[in-house]
Design a protein around this motif. Sequence first.
Motif, PDB file in Angstrom:
ATOM      1  N   GLU A  90       0.844  -1.205   0.000  1.00 58.64           N
ATOM      2  CA  GLU A  90       0.000   0.000   0.000  1.00 58.64           C
ATOM      3  C   GLU A  90       0.876   1.251   0.000  1.00 58.64           C
ATOM      4  OE1 GLU A  90      -2.781  -0.059   3.219  1.00 58.64           O
ATOM      5  OE2 GLU A  90      -3.735  -1.924   2.566  1.00 58.64           O
ATOM      6  N   GLY A  91       1.921   1.229   0.841  1.00 60.74           N
ATOM      7  CA  GLY A  91       2.848   2.361   0.894  1.00 60.74           C
ATOM      8  C   GLY A  91       3.549   2.571  -0.436  1.00 60.74           C
ATOM      9  N   TYR A  92       3.913   1.463  -1.068  1.00 68.70           N
ATOM     10  CA  TYR A  92       4.563   1.530  -2.381  1.00 68.70           C
ATOM     11  C   TYR A  92       3.641   2.172  -3.411  1.00 68.70           C
ATOM     12  CZ  TYR A  92       6.373   0.026  -6.887  1.00 68.70           C
ATOM     13  OH  TYR A  92       6.814   0.019  -8.191  1.00 68.70           O
ATOM     14  N   ASP A  93       2.369   1.758  -3.434  1.00 69.67           N
ATOM     15  CA  ASP A  93       1.408   2.311  -4.395  1.00 69.67           C
ATOM     16  C   ASP A  93       1.238   3.820  -4.195  1.00 69.67           C
ATOM     17  OD1 ASP A  93       0.974  -0.130  -5.568  1.00 69.67           O
ATOM     18  OD2 ASP A  93      -0.805  -0.606  -4.377  1.00 69.67           O
ATOM     19  N   ILE A  94       1.155   4.240  -2.928  1.00 71.79           N
ATOM     20  CA  ILE A  94       0.974   5.662  -2.616  1.00 71.79           C
ATOM     21  C   ILE A  94       2.193   6.465  -3.067  1.00 71.79           C
ATOM     22  CG2 ILE A  94       0.811   7.346  -0.731  1.00 71.79           C
ATOM     23  CD1 ILE A  94      -0.873   5.204   0.782  1.00 71.79           C
ATOM     24  N   LEU A  95       3.388   5.974  -2.726  1.00 72.64           N
ATOM     25  CA  LEU A  95       4.615   6.684  -3.084  1.00 72.64           C
ATOM     26  C   LEU A  95       4.844   6.696  -4.595  1.00 72.64           C
ATOM     27  CD1 LEU A  95       7.054   5.482  -0.270  1.00 72.64           C
ATOM     28  CD2 LEU A  95       6.216   7.807  -0.628  1.00 72.64           C
ATOM     29  N   ASP A  96       4.482   5.599  -5.265  1.00 73.82           N
ATOM     30  CA  ASP A  96       4.661   5.531  -6.716  1.00 73.82           C
ATOM     31  C   ASP A  96       3.735   6.528  -7.415  1.00 73.82           C
ATOM     32  OD1 ASP A  96       5.929   4.366  -9.003  1.00 73.82           O
ATOM     33  OD2 ASP A  96       4.071   3.291  -9.426  1.00 73.82           O
ATOM     34  N   LYS A  97       2.501   6.655  -6.912  1.00 74.59           N
ATOM     35  CA  LYS A  97       1.570   7.640  -7.468  1.00 74.59           C
ATOM     36  C   LYS A  97       2.078   9.052  -7.221  1.00 74.59           C
ATOM     37  CE  LYS A  97      -2.602   4.780  -7.132  1.00 74.59           C
ATOM     38  NZ  LYS A  97      -3.849   4.535  -6.374  1.00 74.59           N
ATOM     39  N   LYS A  98       2.630   9.269  -6.024  1.00 76.46           N
ATOM     40  CA  LYS A  98       3.196  10.586  -5.698  1.00 76.46           C
ATOM     41  C   LYS A  98       4.349  10.912  -6.633  1.00 76.46           C
ATOM     42  CE  LYS A  98       5.665  13.137  -2.094  1.00 76.46           C
ATOM     43  NZ  LYS A  98       6.242  13.117  -0.747  1.00 76.46           N
ATOM     44  N   ARG A  99       5.228   9.938  -6.851  1.00 74.52           N
ATOM     45  CA  ARG A  99       6.376  10.147  -7.726  1.00 74.52           C
ATOM     46  C   ARG A  99       5.920  10.504  -9.141  1.00 74.52           C
ATOM     47  NH1 ARG A  99      10.532   5.279  -8.987  1.00 74.52           N
ATOM     48  NH2 ARG A  99       8.550   4.340  -9.606  1.00 74.52           N
ATOM     49  N   LYS A 100       4.915   9.772  -9.649  1.00 73.66           N
ATOM     50  CA  LYS A 100       4.426  10.036 -11.010  1.00 73.66           C
ATOM     51  C   LYS A 100       3.792  11.424 -11.112  1.00 73.66           C
ATOM     52  CE  LYS A 100       3.709   5.170 -12.196  1.00 73.66           C
ATOM     53  NZ  LYS A 100       2.724   4.078 -12.357  1.00 73.66           N
ATOM     54  N   ALA A 101       3.059  11.814 -10.057  1.00 68.35           N
ATOM     55  CA  ALA A 101       2.441  13.149 -10.045  1.00 68.35           C
ATOM     56  C   ALA A 101       3.510  14.240 -10.009  1.00 68.35           C
ATOM     57  CB  ALA A 101       1.507  13.283  -8.847  1.00 68.35           C
ATOM     58  N   LEU A 102       4.554  14.022  -9.206  1.00 68.13           N
ATOM     59  CA  LEU A 102       5.646  14.990  -9.120  1.00 68.13           C
ATOM     60  C   LEU A 102       6.372  15.113 -10.455  1.00 68.13           C
ATOM     61  CD1 LEU A 102       7.165  14.007  -5.641  1.00 68.13           C
ATOM     62  CD2 LEU A 102       6.095  16.197  -6.200  1.00 68.13           C
ATOM     63  N   ILE A 103       6.616  13.982 -11.099  1.00 71.68           N
ATOM     64  CA  ILE A 103       7.296  13.993 -12.396  1.00 71.68           C
ATOM     65  C   ILE A 103       6.443  14.720 -13.442  1.00 71.68           C
ATOM     66  CG2 ILE A 103       8.055  12.529 -14.323  1.00 71.68           C
ATOM     67  CD1 ILE A 103       8.967  10.472 -12.201  1.00 71.68           C
TER      68      ILE A 103
END
Length: 207
Positions: A25-38
Amino acid sequence: MTETKFAPTKANLMKAKNQLSLINEGYDILDKKRKALIGQYNAKINQRNELNKIVNSCIKDVKKNIKKAIVTTGEDRLKSIALSVPLDESITLKEKKFMQTKIFEIDFDSKKLDLSYSLNLTNSLFDEALLSLNDLKEKVYKLAELDTTIKNLDTEIKKTSKKVNSLEKVQIPNYEAIIKSISSQIEEREREEFSKTKMIKDKKINK
């Protein structure tokens, strides 16, 4: 990769599965955050590149207009008049946040220039140079705002990517290996217990 040691019990198997679920779950949240930041980073880069072209063009115009003003007004007089032009003290910074990343907006009063010098000392070429400088100033403020935002986004992307990579390449494989190891040991133990129980039953039947 170093696996965390767990005793091969069903309780620990459940604990490891729950921990893996939380990590995923933490991975999914951080991965979405990373994609949004990019995505935001790329958008700001495009804005900055387009504005940079405009600023470079404006700088050329300003240089040309200043040269004309120097020729017609004189360099010494131009310097003296320039000192009479008031400093812009309307600049303030506004802080916003995007995905926990600080983004600063430069706020200032966009207004027409007040004539703080005598018209008898200048000419239209000087006025044109001053107006082009004022126009450039606004664009440079925006460029500085974009550069600061891009720098902050880049820093946050690197931090988030580091966390994502740690989860993806270390934590998740570690817990998957733990679950596999515990499951295997429990299954082996159950097979042994089943074999022992069967042997005892067979002995009782054969008596």
